[in-house]
Each structure stands twice: as structure tokens, then as C-alpha cells.
Write a protein that holds these residues in place. Structure first.
Motif, mmCIF file in Angstrom:
data_model
loop_
_atom_site.group_PDB
_atom_site.id
_atom_site.type_symbol
_atom_site.label_atom_id
_atom_site.label_comp_id
_atom_site.label_asym_id
_atom_site.label_seq_id
_atom_site.Cartn_x
_atom_site.Cartn_y
_atom_site.Cartn_z
ATOM 1 N N ALA A 719 32.035 43.785 47.354
ATOM 2 C CA ALA A 719 31.690 43.681 45.941
ATOM 3 C C ALA A 719 32.959 43.696 45.087
ATOM 4 N N ASN A 720 32.893 43.002 43.956
ATOM 5 C CA ASN A 720 33.986 42.963 42.963
ATOM 6 C C ASN A 720 35.197 42.182 43.449
ATOM 7 N N ILE A 721 35.035 41.379 44.514
ATOM 8 C CA ILE A 721 36.106 40.484 44.949
ATOM 9 C C ILE A 721 35.669 39.055 44.659
ATOM 10 N N GLU A 722 36.542 38.313 43.995
ATOM 11 C CA GLU A 722 36.260 36.897 43.745
ATOM 12 C C GLU A 722 37.555 36.113 43.739
ATOM 13 N N GLN A 723 37.441 34.798 43.892
ATOM 14 C CA GLN A 723 38.627 33.947 43.870
ATOM 15 C C GLN A 723 39.110 33.810 42.435
ATOM 16 N N VAL A 724 40.392 34.049 42.232
ATOM 17 C CA VAL A 724 40.981 34.028 40.891
ATOM 18 C C VAL A 724 42.217 33.136 40.915
ATOM 19 N N SER A 725 42.390 32.372 39.850
ATOM 20 C CA SER A 725 43.603 31.552 39.712
ATOM 21 C C SER A 725 44.709 32.403 39.105
ATOM 22 N N PHE A 726 45.870 32.326 39.747
ATOM 23 C CA PHE A 726 47.036 33.065 39.257
ATOM 24 C C PHE A 726 48.158 32.073 38.947
ATOM 25 N N GLU A 727 48.893 32.360 37.898
ATOM 26 C CA GLU A 727 50.057 31.554 37.574
ATOM 27 C C GLU A 727 51.188 31.956 38.518
ATOM 28 N N GLN A 728 51.755 30.993 39.209
ATOM 29 C CA GLN A 728 52.710 31.323 40.258
ATOM 30 C C GLN A 728 54.012 31.898 39.724
ATOM 31 N N ASN A 729 54.457 31.420 38.568
ATOM 32 C CA ASN A 729 55.770 31.893 38.095
ATOM 33 C C ASN A 729 55.691 33.202 37.323
ATOM 34 N N THR A 730 54.458 33.715 37.097
ATOM 35 C CA THR A 730 54.329 35.018 36.434
ATOM 36 C C THR A 730 53.473 35.992 37.252
ATOM 37 N N GLY A 731 52.593 35.463 38.076
ATOM 38 C CA GLY A 731 51.673 36.308 38.823
ATOM 39 C C GLY A 731 50.487 36.771 37.999
ATOM 40 N N TYR A 732 50.283 36.186 36.796
ATOM 41 C CA TYR A 732 49.191 36.621 35.926
ATOM 42 C C TYR A 732 47.899 35.887 36.269
ATOM 43 N N PRO A 733 46.768 36.574 36.177
ATOM 44 C CA PRO A 733 45.482 35.898 36.347
ATOM 45 C C PRO A 733 45.166 35.058 35.114
ATOM 46 N N GLU A 743 45.289 30.128 44.014
ATOM 47 C CA GLU A 743 44.095 30.978 44.080
ATOM 48 C C GLU A 743 44.232 32.032 45.183
ATOM 49 N N TYR A 744 43.878 33.261 44.812
ATOM 50 C CA TYR A 744 43.799 34.368 45.774
ATOM 51 C C TYR A 744 42.515 35.149 45.511
ATOM 52 N N PRO A 745 41.971 35.775 46.518
ATOM 53 C CA PRO A 745 40.899 36.731 46.234
ATOM 54 C C PRO A 745 41.493 37.928 45.511
ATOM 55 N N ALA A 746 40.731 38.487 44.591
ATOM 56 C CA ALA A 746 41.250 39.605 43.803
ATOM 57 C C ALA A 746 40.106 40.492 43.340
ATOM 58 N N VAL A 747 40.444 41.746 43.060
ATOM 59 C CA VAL A 747 39.477 42.663 42.461
ATOM 60 C C VAL A 747 39.327 42.268 40.999
ATOM 61 N N ASN A 748 38.101 41.923 40.595
ATOM 62 C CA ASN A 748 37.913 41.364 39.255
ATOM 63 C C ASN A 748 37.708 42.419 38.171
ATOM 64 N N GLN A 749 37.759 43.675 38.533
ATOM 65 C CA GLN A 749 37.567 44.731 37.545
ATOM 66 C C GLN A 749 38.853 44.984 36.778
ATOM 67 N N GLY A 750 38.799 44.828 35.471
ATOM 68 C CA GLY A 750 39.936 45.156 34.622
ATOM 69 C C GLY A 750 41.120 44.232 34.761
ATOM 70 N N LEU A 751 40.909 43.000 35.263
ATOM 71 C CA LEU A 751 42.027 42.069 35.393
ATOM 72 C C LEU A 751 42.502 41.631 33.999
ATOM 73 N N PRO A 752 43.792 41.713 33.753
ATOM 74 C CA PRO A 752 44.313 41.291 32.431
ATOM 75 C C PRO A 752 44.462 39.763 32.355
ATOM 76 N N TYR A 753 43.333 39.072 32.216
ATOM 77 C CA TYR A 753 43.359 37.616 32.202
ATOM 78 C C TYR A 753 44.212 37.093 31.046
ATOM 79 N N GLN A 754 44.936 35.999 31.291
ATOM 80 C CA GLN A 754 45.719 35.306 30.288
ATOM 81 C C GLN A 754 44.934 34.091 29.799
#
Length: 776
Positions: A719-733, A743-754
Motif C-alpha cells: 500500500a502507498n507505493i505507486e510509480q512516480v516521475s522524478f526529474e533526473q537532474n534534481t531528484g524531485y517528484p 519513473e521509480y516506485p515511491a511512497v506517495n505519502q507526503g511527496l513534495p511534488y513539483q
């Protein structure tokens, strides 16, 4: 004169009567005393008889068995593995199983005529077991079970006997219950040794006369005069001295045994007590061990001529030694066969076939158990027994059931030998290896290799060799970081620039990557997959050395850890056994189970002394465990173990390589959906080798998995894992589409999306040509 004579005669008569009376009284008193003494002596002998017969009759070897395989409807099964285990356990493959110890196999069915065996709740007789399988999702599963043609919900198979640990008195034996002894063998034994066994009271004068007559008629000794009960007394209680007093004791004790115990109890005791030969310093006692000693079979598998041979040997095991006096033994065997035929135990055809057959004794007197076949595994068994049982509980006759798999052990040894031969070349005599195969879900250790030489009983490197583990430590660091999901994700960037640390002794430690390059910044995922050192040290220092050490201890490592930055690159020394324990939670979705070899211990009286219970404990969050497992799977497809992508083509496995300074140690830990395997290669003198973890130890893992068969890893997304797009040169979701993302799987709770792309990405987007914008 006549009166005087008469008077003298009367006096003489009176004197004689007086002497006779005194003598009678004396003898009466003497008889009374003798009766009393005999009564007390009989009571003494009775206590002696009871104490041994109802107590610990024999110093029986500790029997160590492999895994008891159980199958239920729907269980996964591999018929080829089952076939190999049966063959190694001494079963014979035939077209139509008709007797115990035989099996037949097709692509979708196996029929096993299981031998009698005591699984812990009493002897179970021979059973014909049928297992049908069906293919489901690229895996064989049990679709039907029957026992003796009746539907069953579960079947249990006889385990492999690893070894018998012989007691100090050097008496080796295999205890067999009366119901597991072939009826023909019992009939032949009674025919030759004591045909009135069920009718006499312990001694048989008629039997002595009959034996004397038979021996005189034959011109040689073919029958004994002593009853089986007397022979049992002689073997169990008395010395072999040929004295009158011993014969008196023998007769009294025989009568006492007959009075106290049933005929079947006495016959069973005789079957297990009778002396049947000598195996170097160890005596062969009982038909169970004699069947193995002379013919390499269980007692249930003996042929007619082999039964006759064993019964014939009773008369004089040294005189009738088949390896020294083949013709003498054959002559004795044929005589017993003739008696069997005369009593209609054999048909004429069977008699002729048996009497014309050669002696089928083993080629060598040496038993397999003389040299332990699996000493490295047994060392673990003995060590674990001392932890779960007191010395008094490790008594004579206990039966130890382990998780040992003979097929897995055989493949592990072959994989080590074959790969070392191909890797080492001229260095072969210097390169050494260790390997452990364990079950992920239970922690059961199925195979142990402690030396490149099969069956080597010396230094056990799998358990006792403590070597630096190198990069094998890295998953602990990355898992610790991923538990802090609001701070670290797989896309989080780590610095990969020159760093240095001043040590307590004033020296400066400057770690470097294996490729000698600096990559400025790399993602957490790529750092683990490609095993970069500098980003790992930076991450470990951020997480904290004390916290990393605490996790290592929690995973089962009980030795002191010096807190210094070099520990982050594996300066800690561990044995392959300790490494295997360390990695179990990585392969088991964050659940800890303790590695073990002993599953069940049963006393000689059938009492359960110990039963191992596997209770997985969730040590880590399912999310962090999943993300670490995800990265370790990519290690085998694009990282330091990417050669597995062609060595095990189209198979899904995970793992981690490890290499120490100057390539002194080559490590690989790998796992599929069922097995965790730890391999170490190196030299005992700690000199450098030519191998990294990927060029050395990994190849042994690949060889084993190729032969055993990979069960592809299955991923259960928590639970709470989903595929998220990350910016490669910053590592931000990212919550918007941008250039240069991954794209990496990530914990989607409280992700500081850009919600906007970084400036670099925007500039790159502006610079793109119309062709790039159109086709991406």
C-alpha cells in the motif's frame, strides 16, 4: 551271643536312623538356604533384566535425517527434484512399483511405494503414494493425492538419512520395529534358530535334542540348541565366557524374560540386538544395520537370498565373513535356502533362482557413514543441538529431523567444484569457496558447502571463516535511508565527489569508486545498483553510523562493531552463514526469520524434545523493503550483476555483489522467489585473487540456479507505493510533464511534488528542434 548280636544290630540301626535324620535335616536346611539364596539371586537377576529391558536397552546412535517433505493439494512441486531426492535416499526407479523402496515417474505423475518409517508418532507401514501434478502459471502444482488407492489430503515422504552419530561404546545399529521386518525373514530366523520359539518358556530341552539330531544327520552344525531368548540374554546381559555359571544365569534370565514380556517383545529385541558382524572398530548389531552393512539396503528391500545370508551369518559372523570367505558364506546361505524351500517359504522357481545367484554383498566393507558425506552441514546440526537441548537430552537414540535437501547439497557441491575448476586455472589449488542455500520464508538451511572438496571434514569456511564483506553491507544502508521516505526516495540525488576522513590515528581515509571515477551526482537507485562507494559513504554518514550498526545487530550479527566510516564499505568481518542471515529480510519483504537446520527432535521413546517454530517478524516497513528489493533486482539486469541477464536468460532474480580490497574476497548473495544463496570465493592465506564478486562468486550462483531452476521473483506492491516521475537532474517528484525524467516506485505519502520544471529542463525544452518536439 545271639541276644548281644541282636542288640548291637538294633543300636546300629538306631545310629543309622539318627545320622540319616540329621543328614535329612541338614540337607533340608541347606535346601532351604539354597532356595532362599536362589530366590534372592533370582530377584536380583529379575531387577537386572527389568532395568535394562524397560530402560535404555542400547546405546543407539543419534540419527540425523533430512527434510520431511509433505505435500497437500495445490502445493507447488517439482517432480524432477523429487525424483533426484528419492534416488539419493535409496529408492529405485521402476516401471511398475510393487514393493517398498520403488517409484515410477511420468511427466505429470509419480507413484512412490514408501518404505515403513517412524515420522515421530510411531511406525507407519509401507504405503503406495500417488501424486498427480498440473501446470499452473509456469509452475507444477499437486492436483491429486492418493494413499493405497484412497483419496488423501496430504502425503508425507521418507527423509534422507544424513548420518548416524555412533556412541562411545562403538555399537552401531539401526532400530527396526517388528512390524517393519519382512515376515519371510522372521519365519526363516525362527526356522533356523528356534522353531519352537512361540511354544517354549525360555529354554527348550526338545529343541536341544532336535538340533543335536539335525546336526548329526547333516554331519555339521546347522541348528543351534539355545533358544532365541537364551541368545538374547547372552547378547544383552552376559559375557561370552563359556562357563557353567554363565549358562545357569542364562537359563534363569531367559525364564524371567519369558515370564515378564510377550514373545513379540522378545523377538523385536532379538532382531535389534543380535550381533551380525564387525565394521572395523564398530560392531554391527541388529538386522536393520546388517541389511545396510552387507547389501546397502533397508531391511524391507532384502531379497530371498539376502535374507538367507543374514540368517546364516548369525551362527558365526567372523567365520562367515563374505568379504573374506565368499564360498563358505554361499554354502551356508544355500543351506538356509534349502530349509526355506522344504518349509514352503519359497516356490521351486524362487528357490532355484536364489540358490543359483551370486552373493550380492557390497563391493567394499566400508560403510558410507565411516566418512561423513556432509560434515559441514552436520557441524551446524551439532552446534544447534547444543543450543536447543541440554547434554542429558541429547541422549542415545534421539532422532533429529533437519531441513537438509540432498539434491540441493549435491548441486551446490557440483556448482562449486565445476566453477572453481573453470575459474582458477593454475590457481585452482589455492582458491577456496563456501556456499549456503536457504529457504527464504522459513530460514531453513538446505545445503552447506564449506570447502571446494566434497565431503571435506576440516575447516568449515561457510560457518567459521570471517572475512570482510565489502559491498554486501550497502543494502543495509540504503534500506535504513528508505525507511525515511519523506527524506529519501530511489530518485534522491547523492553526491559523488572526492571526500576524505581523518581517522583517530591521524591517517586520512579517502574512499574511491571501483571504476576510479567521480560522477558528481547519482540517484540513490543507481548508486546501489552500480555499487558506487562515495555516494554510499555520504548516505551512511547522513543516516548515522550508530543507526547502521544497530540495524546490523538487529539482523542477527552479535559481534562488536567499531563505528568508523570504513564500516560503510564493508570493513566488518562476517562468515557466509552470518551474511546469509543478514540478507534474509531483504529477500522476505522485510520479515526476519532465524536461520536454522534443526526442525524436530524426537526421543527414543517417541517424545518430542524440540520443535522449531518459524515466526516471521516484520523488522522493516513493507514500503522500504519493496524499494530495496526493487533496486536489488535491477542489480541483476543493469548493475554489477547484469551478467545474470544472459546467464539466467529471461529469469527474474535479485542480488548483490561484494568485492574487498585487492580482490581478496569475491562475494555474491542472490535470491529468487524461494531460495537465498550466499557464495564466497577467496584464498585461505588472504592473498589477492583475480576475481570480483561478479566474475567469481556470481558464476557459482548462476551455475547452481541454472541447474536447480529459477522460480521467478514475484512482486507484491504494498500500500502507498505507486510509480512516480522524478526529474533526473534534481531528484524531485513531478506533478507535470517535463524533460529528462525517470519513473521509480515511491511512497506517495507526503511527496513534495513539483508543479513546474526546473530551469535547466525549461531551457532544454526551448532548445529542442521541431523534429525532437514532434517525435520526442
Amino acid at each position: 551271643m545271639s541276644n548281644k548280636t541282636t542288640k548291637d544290630s538294633a543300636e546300629n540301626v538306631t545310629i543309622k536312623k539318627s545320622k540319616l535324620k540329621r543328614a535329612s535335616i541338614f540337607f533340608a536346611k541347606l535346601s532351604f538356604v539354597a532356595v532362599v539364596v536362589l530366590a534372592f539371586y533370582t530377584l536380583y537377576l529379575d531387577s537386572k533384566v527389568v532395568a535394562k529391558f524397560e530402560g535404555q536397552r542400547w546405546q543407539v546412535p543419534v540419527q540425523v535425517f533430512g527434510k520431511i517433505e509433505r505435500y497437500q493439494l495445490g502445493d507447488a512441486i517439482n517432480l524432477q527434484h523429487l525424483k533426484e531426492n528419492l534416488l539419493l535416499t535409496g529408492y529405485k526407479r521402476v516401471n511398475h512399483p510393487r514393493k517398498s523402496g520403488e517409484f515410477a515417474l511420468s511427466k505429470t505423475r509419480i507413484i512412490i511405494y514408501r518404505r515403513p518409517f517412524d515420522f515421530g508418532s510411531g511406525i507407519e507401514t509401507s504405503q503406495q503414494i500417488l501424486i498427480d501434478v498440473a501446470q499452473q502459471a509456469n509452475q507444477q502444482r499437486v492436483s491429486q493425492l492418493t494413499i493405497d488407492n484412497a483419496p488423501a489430503s496430504q502425503v508425507v515422504l521418507e527423509p534422507y538419512l544424513i548420518d548416524r552419530i555412533i556412541p562411545e561404546n562403538k555399537e552401531d545399529r539401526v532400530l527396526v520395529p517388528l512390524q517393519s521386518v519382512p515376515e519371510k525373514l522372521l519365519d526363516t530366523l525362527l526356522l533356523v534358530e528356534d522353531r519352537d520359539f512361540y511354544f517354549h518358556a525360555g529354554i527348550s530341552p526338545l529343541g536341544i535334542l532336535r538340533a543335536l539330531y539335525a546336526n548329526l544327520r547333516a554331519g555339521r552344525t546347522i541348528q543351534g540348541g539355545s533358544t532365541l531368548t537364551q541368545q538374547l540374554v547372552k547378547n544383552m546381559y552376559l559375557t561370552r565366557d563359556k562357563t557353567l555359571w554363565r549358562k545357569v544365569n542364562e537359563a534363569i534370565m531367559a525364564l524371567l524374560l519369558e515370564y515378564r514380556y510377550s514373545k513379540d517383545q522378545l523377538l523385536e529385541a532379538y532382531i535389534n540386538e543380535v550381533y551380525l558382524g564387525q565394521h572395523f572398530a564398530n560392531g554391527i548389531y541388529g538386522f536393520g544395520l546388517a541389511a545396510e552393512f552387507y547389501f546397502g539396503k533397508s531391511i524391507a528391500q532384502l531379497t530371498d537370498e539376502q535374507m538367507a545370508t543374514l540368517v546364516g551369518v548369525i551362527k558365526g559372523p567372523s567365520y562367515y565373513d563374505p568379504w573374506r570367505y565368499e564360498q563358505r558364506v554361499k554354502k551356508r546361505r544355500d543351506l538356509v535356502l534349502k530349509l526355506m524351500f522344504q518349509q514352503e517359504f519359497l516356490t521351486k522357481a524362487n528357490y532355484l533362482a536364489a540358490v543359483n545367484s551370486p552373493l550380492t554383498v557390497r563391493k567394499s566393507r566400508r560403510l558410507k557413514q565411516t566418512k561423513q558425506k556432509f560434515p559441514n552441514y552436520l557441524q551446524l546440526v551439532k552446534r544447534e543441538l547444543s543450543q536447543v537441548l541440554s547434554p542429558s537430552e541429547q541422549a542415545s537414540g534421539i532422532r533429529v529431523f533437519t531441513s537438509f535437501s540432498p539434491y540441493s547439497q549435491q548441486l551446490a557441491q557440483e556448482s562449486v567444484q565445476q566453477q572453481l575448476a573453470s575459474l582458477a586455472g593454475s590457481e585452482e589449488h589455492q582458491l577456496q569457496a563456501a556456499m549456503i542455500v536457504s529457504d527464504i520464508s522459513t530460514g531453513e538451511i538446505k545445503a552447506v558447502v564449506g570447502d571446494k572438496k566434497s565431503g571435506y571434514a576440516g575447516f568449515n569456511r561457510a560457518v567459521n571463516a570471517k572475512r570482510p564483506i565489502g559491498s554486501l553491507i550497502k543494502p543495509v544502508i540504503y534500506l535504513s535511508a528508505l525507511e525515511r521516505y519523506q527524506e529519501f526516495q530511489l530518485a534522491t540525488l547523492l553526491d559523488d565527489k572526492p571526500i576524505s576522513f581523518e581517522m583517530d590515528n591521524g591517517e586520512v581515509w579517502q574512499p574511491k569508486n571501483y571504476d576510479g571515477k567521480f560522477h558528481q551526482q547519482v540517484s540513490l537507485h543507481d548508486s546501489l545498483v552500480r555499487s558506487y562507494n562515495i555516494p554510499t559513504v555520504n548516505l551512511g554518514m547522513t543516516v548515522g553510523l550508530a543507526h547502521i550498526a544497530e540495524i546490523i545487530h538487529m539482523l542477527g550479527y552479535d559481534e562488536d562493531i567499531t563505528l568508523r566510516p570504513s564500516m560503510l564499505l564493508g570493513s566488518i568481518n562476517m562468515s557466509p552463514y552470518q551474511v546469509n542471515q543478514l540478507y534474509l529480510p531483504f529477500a522476505n519483504q522485510g520479515h526476519y526469520v532465524e536461520s536454522h537446520v534443526v526442525d524436530l527432535v524426537i526421543s527414543s521413546q517417541g517424545e518430542t524434545l524440540y520443535r522449531g517454530v518459524t515466526e516471521p517478524i516484520a523488522y522493516f516497513s513493507s514500503q522500504a523493503s519493496y524499494l530495496t528489493d526493487y533496486a536489488l533486482t535491477h542489480v541483476t539486469t543493469e548493475g554489477t550483476a547484469k551478467s545474470l541477464s544472459w546467464r539466467l536468460k529471461n529469469r527474474v532474480v535479485a542480488g548483490k555483489t561484494g568485492t574487498t580490497n585487492d580482490q581478496r574476497d569475491s562475494w555474491f548473495v542472490g535470491y529468487d522467489n524461494q531460495h537465498l544463496i550466499t557464495v564466497w570465493l577467496g584464498r585461505d592465506d588472504n592473498k589477492a585473487t583475480d576475481f570480483t564478486g561478479s566474475s567469481g562468486a556470481l558464476t557459482v550462483f548462476a551455475k547452481f540456479m541454472e541447474q536447480y531452476g529459477v522460480i521467478d521473483k514475484q512482486f507484491t506492491v504494498p500500500a502507498n507505493i505507486e510509480q512516480v516521475s522524478f526529474e533526473q537532474n534534481t531528484g524531485y517528484p513531478l506533478a507535470v510533464d517535463c524533460e529528462n525524467t525517470i519513473e521509480y516506485p515511491a511512497v506517495n505519502q507526503g511527496l513534495p511534488y513539483q508543479y513546474s520544471c526546473s530551469e535547466n529542463n525549461q531551457e532544454n525544452k526551448k532548445k529542442r528542434s521541431w523534429f525532437e518536439k514532434l517525435f520526442g
